[in-house]
Structures are given as structure tokens and as C-alpha cells.
Scaffold this motif. Structure first.
Motif, short mmCIF file in Angstrom:
data_model
loop_
_atom_site.label_atom_id
_atom_site.label_comp_id
_atom_site.label_asym_id
_atom_site.label_seq_id
_atom_site.Cartn_x
_atom_site.Cartn_y
_atom_site.Cartn_z
N ASN A 131 -104.90 45.38 16.92
CA ASN A 131 -104.59 44.78 18.13
C ASN A 131 -105.31 43.36 17.21
OD1 ASN A 131 -104.36 46.91 19.23
ND2 ASN A 131 -102.75 44.90 20.86
N ARG A 185 -102.91 39.14 15.23
CA ARG A 185 -102.35 37.48 15.63
C ARG A 185 -102.16 36.35 14.55
NH1 ARG A 185 -98.12 38.72 19.82
NH2 ARG A 185 -98.47 37.17 20.67
N CYS A 243 -95.52 44.83 17.94
CA CYS A 243 -95.07 43.71 16.78
C CYS A 243 -96.02 42.95 15.22
CB CYS A 243 -95.17 43.12 17.62
SG CYS A 243 -96.39 41.84 17.93
N HIS A 244 -97.35 44.71 15.29
CA HIS A 244 -97.86 44.06 13.78
C HIS A 244 -97.99 45.40 13.91
CE1 HIS A 244 -100.89 42.93 16.60
NE2 HIS A 244 -101.73 43.85 15.45
N CYS A 248 -101.23 47.47 16.42
CA CYS A 248 -101.31 47.10 17.41
C CYS A 248 -101.33 48.73 17.79
CB CYS A 248 -100.25 46.59 17.82
SG CYS A 248 -99.38 46.94 19.42
N ILE A 250 -101.56 49.36 21.48
CA ILE A 250 -100.78 49.09 22.70
C ILE A 250 -99.58 49.13 22.89
CG2 ILE A 250 -100.54 47.68 24.99
CD1 ILE A 250 -103.34 46.65 24.24
N CYS A 306 -96.60 46.86 23.18
CA CYS A 306 -96.02 46.44 24.53
C CYS A 306 -94.41 46.63 24.21
CB CYS A 306 -96.09 45.47 25.37
SG CYS A 306 -96.14 44.37 24.43
N CYS A 333 -104.58 40.60 20.31
CA CYS A 333 -103.22 39.90 21.55
C CYS A 333 -104.58 40.34 22.25
CB CYS A 333 -102.88 41.23 21.56
SG CYS A 333 -101.12 41.79 22.96
N PHE A 387 -103.58 40.63 25.14
CA PHE A 387 -103.20 41.98 26.38
C PHE A 387 -104.44 42.92 26.48
CE2 PHE A 387 -97.99 41.90 26.53
CZ PHE A 387 -98.49 41.07 27.07
S1 SF4 Z 1 -99.24 44.64 23.09
FE1 SF4 Z 1 -97.72 43.75 22.84
S2 SF4 Z 1 -98.17 41.28 22.31
FE2 SF4 Z 1 -99.69 43.41 22.37
S3 SF4 Z 1 -100.10 43.23 19.16
FE3 SF4 Z 1 -98.98 45.35 20.48
S4 SF4 Z 1 -96.59 44.63 21.11
FE4 SF4 Z 1 -98.15 42.77 20.28
#
Ligand code: SF4
Lengths: 576, 74
Positions: free
Chosen positions: A67, A70, A293-294, A297, A299, A301, A486, A488
Motif C-alpha cells: 500500500n 500513493r 488502485c495501484h 495494494c 487492501i 477497497c 494509503c 487506510f
Molecule cells: S485500499 Fe483503496 S485507496 Fe488504499 S491503496 Fe488500496 S485501492 Fe487504493
């Protein structure tokens, strides 16, 4: 050694610079805010040549840390008039980090009306005149850049909203599926538009693995960190299943779901737009309920939402967007909201600001509450085309409120208040009021502790403990935003004792340094103070650390709660 | 006494979204949780009439009880 790539759009020159010693330990938000504070005159017009647009990957971006991919974008915000950092996923951050680029600083502005693209590679940046892609939406830009330069090319782009310098314009980042993630808030797309840059391409040819000072230690820490992310029920199970939209039903139950332009705290049709319904719909239509989203990651979401024919409509379909167009605009049809989400990505306009704006526009009588098709029409016929009305709408909630004489305008420092009513979730009200970014839930997400029982529990309806909660979270968030992580990761970090030390160990192993927990806290404090000082010099003082009056005078159902903090109590925030 | 019981997220699987329940006077949240085949550890958020409740909270006639697993977003 990492380098700074500097681009001057006035004389169309580029330079590669050494990283000054003072910036070496910084990344992400810490670095963009430091550079903006050091190099941008706080009182400048945000759309003038004096403003600078800075991109920086985080301290851990490009490594194997989960994660960590970003990208931070920073500048003086044309929306708030203060400093801005907005971070996003997508493929760009990891490419920049692996090319050894610590930051890209874009300064000046062209003296003619010509538009450009920037091509970033291991050798530096070239500035090329761009004619063909002007006026196009972001999806078409990404397709065209891939056709021109290859499928793997990274892309940062602005849509029509950014070209027209609308203050709600965002910067889109290509994701691993050639779709879009956004540097959403604060109008950074307008800053890129003011520099007359349609897109930035990134060629990762020659990209190398990021150097790690102590690979063994890094591996151990990275493993412990990933384990914490997967073990925590929120990041390990809740987010991958329902995405962030699981919050609709929770906030509705708690009476904190701002509805009908913040006139009540519960939405009758909440179930139709809820995360549970969205999950069932996605599964039934063959979409994806989890998606990253990358790369890296774990998680996941994000999601991919299809229409009833099984065709792609949108991805990265977030709670704040669904809340805004759903509850706040009273639109009950999730398909309409999904379609609008995709249009906002294509036009390049912040989906939070725009959703809050539509609530105000409905109150102003521009369209009726509940009119999902009307939202789609205004997006395509007015905003995307840059008509006079479209420009008012594209200026965000405050712009519409001012133009139409609406008094119930939910903004702080001109930026739209998202998804959580500050009267019934008081901690987040302190974050909205005091954040250096304007109303921004991510800068100190007290919902975790006020509503979700993560990191303890502070009663959302009482004032006790809220200032301290928001302060601690804002300090921690500023530090986390500098790592490339991220946000989160905060859920496990608040509950699992091994998580934060593992994060710090990864930074130490990457750079061969010995940061302690206190150093990380001090980094967070330094960032907030640097940003605050910039804002004060720009004319944003404690008088601007306030919520709009209607929160004090209009009780919100079902708890009949009002915003009851005194100015002195809010100002306590900055005592650290 | 009668209460309204609402379940969310994974708690709905194989159960229901919302149901009226007839309970004995003095029933607490924990007893309702166990009667659903859920364990205490699975409970993330208890909401009683829109406010945070506890497993020990006693229920009264007309209450709305909402149960969530530990979930989050942002
Ligand atoms: S948890 Fe969601 S916002 Fe965070 S890196 Fe993963 S996909 Fe992107």
C-alpha cells in the motif's frame, strides 16, 4: 541518488537538481508542502506563474511495502487560497520513485496561448507542444497517450475542467487498468491548466529497484506490516468486500449522514445506495467488488461497477461520491450515481466538491432534489462544455452558493464538507474547521473513533475529547501522507500494536536511519505547522477555522444536534 | 416487549436485513447477539436507537437495535 526534476513553463526549460539536504528525509506531503512553503509566495494568485505544482512519491513508494504507491500533489489551492496536498493512487508514483525522482516541480506559465505536454523519463523532462488532445476527456487522453507512447506509459492528465481552470478541477492519474484515480481536492487541475499542461507522460524505461539500505530488516518489517493489514477486520475484510460505501448504512443509523443539502441526518432511501446493495449489484452484474488502485495494494477497497448489461460504468466508486449525489442530493438510483461518477472522472472534476455543489445547486433551484438525470445533463451539457452556468457549477459549492444567494453552504475555507455531519459527529467537525486543507475528512479521520470503534471510542455527540482526537489524528495523518501509504493503513495502525513500529522500521531500513515513534510524530507536527504558517501568510487565520453558521443555528435530526464548540475551544487545536 | 433488529454487512448473510423481535423483559444486547449465532468478538458496532450501545445494554420495548461487524471506510 534521487533527484529533483524542475520544469520552467515560462522559458520552457527543464533542469535536474540535487536534492537539498533539508529535503532528503522528506517525501509525499511532507515534501510537497515544504517545497510549496519555501518557493511559492503565499499571497500569489493560485493561477498565476508564481504558483508551483509539485508532485512527490512517498518515502516508501517504489519499495515492496504494501500500500505504499500513493502520489502527493501540492500547490497553492485556487479553491481554498491556502496550501494544498492531495494524494492519489494509480501507477505514476511507483514509476517516479523507481526512476529516482524525488519530486517534480513545475513553475512559471507560458507567455503565449500554446499548450504543452511533459514527457518524463530517466533522462529528464521534455516539454512538447500539444494540439491534438486539447479539449478531450481524461479517458480519451489516456487511450491516446498509450497509443502514442505505449501501453505501459504512466499518465497524469487534466480534462476540460482543468483546461478551463475551474476551481473544482482535479488531476487524473492512470491506474493499472488504464482507468482513473484522482488528485481530487482543492482545484489542482486548474493549477495544471494555468501552466497550460494537458498531460504528463512517464516512461519507466531504465527504472531501477529502489535501493534499500538494510534489505533483511526491510523484509521482516514489510512482512509484519502486511500481516497487520490483513489481520485487521476493517482492512482485511470489510474494505475489500464492501468498499468505503459500507459507511452509508452506518452513518445513516448514527444520524450523521448529511441529507438534502445538510438539512437532516438520515436518508430514507439509504438502503438503495448502500454498500450492501452495491456489493450485491456488482456481483450480480459480473463486476469486481475488490480492486486495487495501484500494484501492491493488499487492501483493495476499490471496485469495478457494471451496468445492467454487464458493461463497465465506473471504478473507484467511493462512499463520499455516493453519499453526495445520493443522500445529499436525494438521488436514489445507484446507476445514475455511477454514471455521474464516470463523467466526473472524464471531465476531470472533484467528485466530492461537485457532489456537495449539486446539493447547493438543488437548494438554489437550478434542478430539483432527486434529479439524477439532471445531474448527468448538467455535467455533460454545462460543465464539460464550459458554458457560463457550467463555470459557476465547476467552481464548487461556494461558487454556486455565492452566485445564487444560498445561505446553507457547507464549506470550510471554500472547500465542500464531505459525508459526515459535524453536528452529530463532532470530532470530524474539528477536523473540518482546523485542517490546513479546508474541509477534508481524510486529514484527521475521527470517524474511526467516533463511529467505527477503531482506536477506542469517543462519543460523537459530546464535545469531550474531540479536539485532542482530531489533533492526534491530523498529526499522524500528515506523517503517514509522507510515506506514500494509503491512509487506510491507519485502521490497523490504531488497533494493532505491531503495525506502526513495522512502518517505521521499513522507513529506517530503506534509508539506513533510526527514526523513533517520536520522530514520526514530530514530522507530522512540523508538516502541519509549515502548512499553517503558509496559510496565515496567505491570509487564512483562525477566523477561517470555523464551520458555517447554519451548523450552530439549525439542529439536525434525529439527534437534534447543533455545532456547539466555542471559537476558543476550536483554537485549542493548535496548542502543540 | 417488541424491538426492531437491523443487521448489516456480512451479518445479513443467511439471516435478514430487518426484523421485529418479541423478547422477554430484561433481555440485553448480548443475548440477542448469541441468539443470532454470532459471537461477541464478531460484533464491531452496536447501535441502540442511533447511539452507540454496549453488549450489556438492556433493551426496552420499541427500541431499534442495529448490529455491524467491524467495518470502515473513508
Ligand atoms: S485500499 Fe483503496 S485507496 Fe488504499 S491503496 Fe488500496 S485501492 Fe487504493
Amino acid at each position: 541518488m534521487d533527484k529533483i526534476f524542475r520544469v520552467n513553463m515560462t522559458d520552457l526549460t527543464t533542469k535536474i537538481e540535487e536534492v537539498p539536504a533539508a529535503w532528503a528525509g522528506l517525501g509525499g506531503r511532507g515534501l510537497t508542502s515544504t517545497i510549496v512553503a519555501a518557493e511559492v509566495p503565499p499571497t500569489c494568485h493560485a493561477l498565476s506563474a508564481e504558483n508551483k505544482l509539485v508532485f512527490a512519491p512517498g518515502l516508501l513508494t517504489g519499495t515492496a511495502a504494501a500500500n505504499s504507491g500513493r502520489l502527493s500533489a501540492g500547490a497553492k489551492s485556487p479553491l481554498t487560497g491556502g496550501i494544498k496536498e492531495s494524494n492519489a493512487g494509480g501507477t505514476a508514483a511507483q514509476m517516479l520513485a523507481k526512476l529516482g525522482i524525488k519530486a517534480i516541480i513545475i513553475e512559471g506559465a507560458p507567455k503565449t496561448g500554446a499548450w504543452y505536454n511533459l514527457a518524463v523519463s530517466a533522462n529528464g523532462v521534455t516539454i512538447n507542444e500539444e494540439k491534438e488532445l486539447l479539449g478531450l476527456g481524461n479517458f480519451a487522453v489516456i487511450d491516446a497517450v498509450e497509443a502514442r507512447l505505449g501501453k505501459k506509459t504512466g499518465v497524469l492528465t487534466i480534462g476540460p475542467a482543468g483546461e478551463l481552470k475551474m476551481t473544482a478541477a482535479n488531476i487524473s492519474v492512470k491506474d493499472p487498468d488504464s482507468k482513473i484515480r484522482s488528485h481530487g481536492r482543492g482545484g489542482l487541475g486548474a493549477v495544471m491548466g494555468s501552466k497550460q499542461i494537458k498531460f504528463i507522460s512517464i516512461d519507466s524505461e531504465g527504472a531501477k529497484a529502489v535501493t534499500i539500505a538494510d534489505p533483511e530488516k526491510f523484509k521482516t518489517a514489510a512482512r509484519a506490516f502486511s500481516k497487520a493489514l490483513l489481520d485487521h477486520p476493517v482492512s482485511g475484510e470489510g474494505l475489500p468486500t464492501y468498499g468505503t460505501n459500507v459507511l452509508v448504512n452506518i452513518l445513516n443509523e448514527a444520524g450523521g449522514l448529511p441529507t438534502k443539502n445538510f438539512t437532516t441526518g438520515q436518508f430514507e432511501a439509504h438502503d438503495k445506495i448502500s454498500g450492501e446493495t452495491m456489493y450485491d449489484t456488482i456481483v450480480a452484474r459480473g463486476g469486481k467488488h475488490k480492486h486495487g488502485c495501484h500494484a501492491g495494494c493488499i487492501i483493495q477497497c476499490s471496485q469495478v461497477y457494471h451496468d445492467s448489461e454487464g458493461k463497465y460504468v465506473t471504478s473507484g466508486f467511493e462512499y463520499e461520491t455516493i453519499w453526495g449525489l445520493g443522500a445529499d442530493c436525494c438521488v436514489e438510483n445507484l446507476d445514475d450515481i455511477a454514471r455521474a461518477d464516470n463523467l466526473m472522472d472524464d471531465i476531470g472534476i472533484d467528485s466530492i466538491e461537485t457532489a456537495v455543489m449539486f446539493g447547493v445547486a438543488m437548494e438554489a433551484g437550478i434542478l430539483p432534489f432527486g434529479d439524477g438525470k439532471g445531474i448527468i445533463r448538467l455535467l455533460t451539457e454545462e460543465i464539460a462544455k464550459g458554458t457560463a452556468l457550467g463555470r459557476v457549477l465547476g467552481g464548487g459549492a461556494a461558487s454556486v452558493g455565492r452566485t445564487y444567494g444560498v445561505t446553507r453552504v457547507p464549506v470550510v475555507k471554500n472547500q465542500g464538507i464531505p459525508a459526515y455531519d459535524p453536528r452529530s459527529v463532532k470530532g470530524i467537525g474539528i477536523t473540518y474547521a482546523t485542517s490546513t486543507m479546508g474541509a477534508d475528512h481524510t486529514s484527521g479521520y475521527t470517524i474511526a473513533t467516533n463511529i467505527l470503534n477503531v482506536g477506542g471510542y469517543v462519543d460523537p455527540l459530546k464535545k469531550d475529547g474531540q479536539v485532542e482526537l482530531s489533533r492526534n489524528l491530523q498529526i499522524a495523518t500528515a506523517a503517514v501522507d509522507s510515506t506514500g501509504m494509503c491512509i487506510f493503513v491507519a485502521f490497523p495502525a490504531l488497533d494493532i500494536p505491531e503495525c506502526l513500529p513495522a512502518l517505521i522500521d521499513m522507513i529506517n531500513a530503506r534509508f539506513g536511519i533510526a527514526l523513533t515513534g517520536d520522530d514520526v510524530t514530530n514530522l507530522g507536527k512540523y508538516i502541519l505547522k509549515t502548512e499553517r504558517e503558509f496559510n496565515q501568510k496567505a491570509g487564512l487565520t483562525n477566523v477561517h477555522d470555523r464551520l458555517p453558521d447554519f451548523f450552530k443555528t439549525e439542529p439536525v435530526a434525529p439527534h437534534n444536534a447543533v455545532w456547539d464548540f466555542t471559537d476558543e475551544e476550536i483554537d485549542e487545536f493548535w496548542n502543540f | 416487549m417488541k424491538i426492531t433488529l437491523k443487521l448489516f454487512a456480512t451479518f445479513r448473510n443467511g439471516r435478514f436485513k430487518v426484523a421485529e423481535q418479541e423478547l422477554a423483559e430484561g433481555t440485553d444486547v448480548r443475548q440477542v447477539v448469541l441468539s443470532l449465532g454470532l459471537t461477541e468478538e464478531e460484533i464491531g458496532i452496536v447501535m441502540l436507537n442511533g447511539r452507540h450501545g454496549e453488549l450489556d445494554s438492556k433493551l426496552s420495548h420499541g427500541d431499534t437495535l442495529s448490529l455491524f461487524p467491524l467495518v470502515g471506510g473513508g
